[in-house]
Design an enzyme around this catalytic site. Structure first.
Site, PDB file in Angstrom:
ATOM      1  CB  CYS A 132      -0.883  -0.048   1.247  1.00  0.00           C
ATOM      2  SG  CYS A 132      -1.858   1.435   1.547  1.00  0.00           S
ATOM      3  CG  HIS A 133       1.051   5.860  -1.560  1.00  0.00           C
ATOM      4  ND1 HIS A 133       1.145   6.205  -2.882  1.00  0.00           N
ATOM      5  CD2 HIS A 133       1.843   6.735  -0.887  1.00  0.00           C
ATOM      6  CE1 HIS A 133       1.958   7.234  -3.004  1.00  0.00           C
ATOM      7  NE2 HIS A 133       2.387   7.583  -1.813  1.00  0.00           N
ATOM      8  CB  THR A 134      -0.051   3.522   4.301  1.00  0.00           C
ATOM      9  OG1 THR A 134      -1.241   4.157   3.798  1.00  0.00           O
ATOM     10  CG2 THR A 134       0.211   4.001   5.712  1.00  0.00           C
TER      11      THR A 134
ATOM     12  CG  HIS B 197      -0.927  -1.833   6.177  1.00  0.00           C
ATOM     13  ND1 HIS B 197       0.122  -1.262   5.495  1.00  0.00           N
ATOM     14  CD2 HIS B 197      -2.045  -1.273   5.662  1.00  0.00           C
ATOM     15  CE1 HIS B 197      -0.345  -0.388   4.620  1.00  0.00           C
ATOM     16  NE2 HIS B 197      -1.659  -0.376   4.698  1.00  0.00           N
ATOM     17  CD  GLU B 198      -3.577  -3.790   0.518  1.00  0.00           C
ATOM     18  OE1 GLU B 198      -4.200  -2.717   0.591  1.00  0.00           O
ATOM     19  OE2 GLU B 198      -2.850  -4.077  -0.455  1.00  0.00           O
TER      20      GLU B 198
ATOM     21  CB  CYS C 254     -11.433  -4.871  21.617  1.00  0.00           C
ATOM     22  SG  CYS C 254     -12.223  -3.395  22.318  1.00  0.00           S
TER      23      CYS C 254
ATOM     24  CB  CYS D 283     -12.289  -0.100  23.705  1.00  0.00           C
ATOM     25  SG  CYS D 283     -12.617   0.295  21.974  1.00  0.00           S
TER      26      CYS D 283
ATOM     27  CB  CYS E  73     -15.635  -1.324  20.248  1.00  0.00           C
ATOM     28  SG  CYS E  73     -14.166  -1.748  19.278  1.00  0.00           S
TER      29      CYS E  73
ATOM     30  CB  CYS F  50     -10.762  -0.815  18.152  1.00  0.00           C
ATOM     31  SG  CYS F  50     -10.352  -1.868  19.539  1.00  0.00           S
TER      32      CYS F  50
ATOM     33  NE  ARG G 188      -3.461   4.229  16.163  1.00  0.00           N
ATOM     34  CZ  ARG G 188      -2.185   4.581  16.007  1.00  0.00           C
ATOM     35  NH1 ARG G 188      -1.251   4.014  16.771  1.00  0.00           N
ATOM     36  NH2 ARG G 188      -1.834   5.475  15.104  1.00  0.00           N
TER      37      ARG G 188
ATOM     38  CB  CYS H  30      -5.138  -1.757   3.455  1.00  0.00           C
ATOM     39  SG  CYS H  30      -5.082   0.058   3.622  1.00  0.00           S
TER      40      CYS H  30
ATOM     41  NE  ARG I 211      -2.767  -1.958  -2.467  1.00  0.00           N
ATOM     42  CZ  ARG I 211      -2.862  -0.670  -2.136  1.00  0.00           C
ATOM     43  NH1 ARG I 211      -2.409   0.274  -2.947  1.00  0.00           N
ATOM     44  NH2 ARG I 211      -3.377  -0.316  -0.978  1.00  0.00           N
TER      45      ARG I 211
END
Ligand code: NAD
Ligand code: AHE
Ligand code: ZN
Length: 375
Positions: A40-42, A62-63, A92, A95, A98, A106, A110, A169, A370
């Site tokens: 991903c670009h992130t 993360h994907e 979760c 919290c 959520c 959530c 974090r 993602c 992608r």
């Protein structure tokens, strides 16, 4: 155990593909064999050094999608053999965030996630005895990773990993921004700025909900054909507009007796703060909603005249498309398997881990939508 990983040792440098060590899952954690991961670009944003939360050395990514291989004490919602998608936005269900039903953000883990650590404050990854940071709680640029139980979505077993990893993602972010964040209604007019891996999914989300006029804006003319494939009705290249972009777009969206113009919904999928301002100001007076999806570098700030907001435009942001991962991701996998949404044509390149840096090169050159690494 030894695992294969692409390690980001330093900002601005290519990833190093090497063997690292991974500890097994502790209480509340699961070991997942990652079968495929998108780039991903992130990931590029963090690797570049522009991310204020960026930590090095780290295992980015993360994907992903994969299979649970082992579970730690107390894990009840998944078991070995389950197919899962890792969630950088966990769910979760306990919290205050959520329970509020007002956000998908959530807060259970974090703080440690932002420090590149598991919820108990330690890392499971190391290299030559030195810890390596986790990334966005996922670290899918490794063929095995450890995740908190609340950060995996169990998915159906017939879904292909090399396609549905993108739901981890890009797909969810784009479609979710339309459905969950903007709540676009049929017949709406919309403008999408940036037709990359996220923007094309915003387009297909707009098509899914029945938006009427769907304008795509990109500096790269190759994106015209891409946009049209996913529901775009008009393409604008800002470099080819004689004059300012905002009045041009406002004029293009003039409808009805008042002829005021401006889109009902706009989406920034570039991460460029100048574009974010244009997206807000290209919204319709009185009700236009502009959604910021793009992630901007440390120190960047957005600006507009307060008048733009006083006159009824709304600026919103969207992370992971406002999706609650454990609930919504399996549903989006079903949509893909039922043919309601498309993924395959957007995956332009499939690479082995050894060639992961080529995936970043293709992104820089604007040649990929992608790239997916298959382990
Ligand atoms: P990408 O590189 O695939 O696409 C970006 C597109 O924007 C390209 O087509 C590029 O030509 C275009 N572009 C760049 N500058 C432009 C400008 N000034 N005007 C018009 N078009 C321009 O990136 P992507 O994977 O689609 O990601 C887009 C952004 O979304 C990134 O900032 C990424 O970090 C962010 N992102 C946010 C979330 C979230 O949850 N909020 C999730 C994923 C990605
Ligand atoms: N670390 C960055 C923030 C990056 C960011 O906003 N990330 C999005 C997901 S991008 C996925 O490709 C997100 O989920 N944000 C919510 C959150 O809690 O981070 C910075 O600027 O500090
Ligand atoms: Zn992403």
């Amino acid at each position: 155990m030894d695992v294969k990983a692409a390690v980001a040792f330093e900002a601005g440098k290519p990833l190093t593909v090497t063997t690292v060590q991974l500890e097994g899952p502790r209480a509340g954690e699961v070991l997942v064999e990652i079968k495929a991961t998108g780039i991903c670009h992130t990931d590029e944003f963090t690797l570049s050094g522009a991310d204020p939360e960026g930590l090095f050395p780290a295992i980015l990514g993360h994907e992903g999608a994969g299979i649970v291989r082992e579970v730690g004490a107390g894990v009840t919602s998944v078991r070995p053999g389950d197919h899962v998608i890792p969630l950088y936005t966990p769910e979760c269900r306990q919290c205050p965030s959520c329970l509020s039903r007002k956000t998908n953000l959530c807060t259970a883990i974090r703080a440690t996630q932002g420090q590149g650590l598991m919820p108990d404050g330690s890392s499971r990854f190391s290299c030559e005895g030195k810890p390596i940071h986790h990334y966005m709680g996922c670290s899918t640029f490794a063929n095995f990773t450890v995740l908190p139980e609340i950060a995996v979505a169990k998915i159906r077993e017939d879904a292909p990993f090399d396609k549905v990893c993108y739901i981890g993602c890009g797909v969810t972010t784009g479609i979710g921004a339309v459905i969950n964040t903007a709540k676009v209604e049929p017949g709406a007019t919309a403008i999408v700025f940036g037709l990359g891996g996220i923007g094309l999914n915003v387009l297909q989300g707009l098509r899914l909900v029945g938006a009427d006029m769907i304008i795509g804006v990109d500096l790269n003319n190759d994106k015209k054909a891409w946009g049209e494939r996913f529901g775009m009705t008009h393409f604008v290249n800002p470099k080819e507009v004689g004059g300012d972009l905002v009045p041009y777009l406002v004029n293009l969206t003039k409808r009805g007796a008042d002829q005021i113009g401006g889109a009902d919904y706009t989406f920034d999928c570039t991460g460029n703060v100048t574009v974010m301002r244009q997206a807000l100001e290209a919204c319709h007076r009185g009700w236009g909603v502009s959604v910021v999806i793009g992630v901007a570098a440390a120190g960047a700030e957005i600006q507009t005249r307060p008048f733009q907001l006083v006159t009824g435009r709304v600026w919103k942001g969207s992370a992971f498309g406002g999706a609650r991962g454990r609930t919504d991701v399996p549903r989006i996998v079903d949509w893909y398997m039922q043919g309601k949404i498309e993924i395959d044509p957007m995956i332009t390149h499939t690479l082995p881990l050894a060639e992961i840096n080529r995936g970043f090169d293709l992104m820089h050159a604007g040649q990929s939508i992608r790239s997916v690494v298959v382990y």
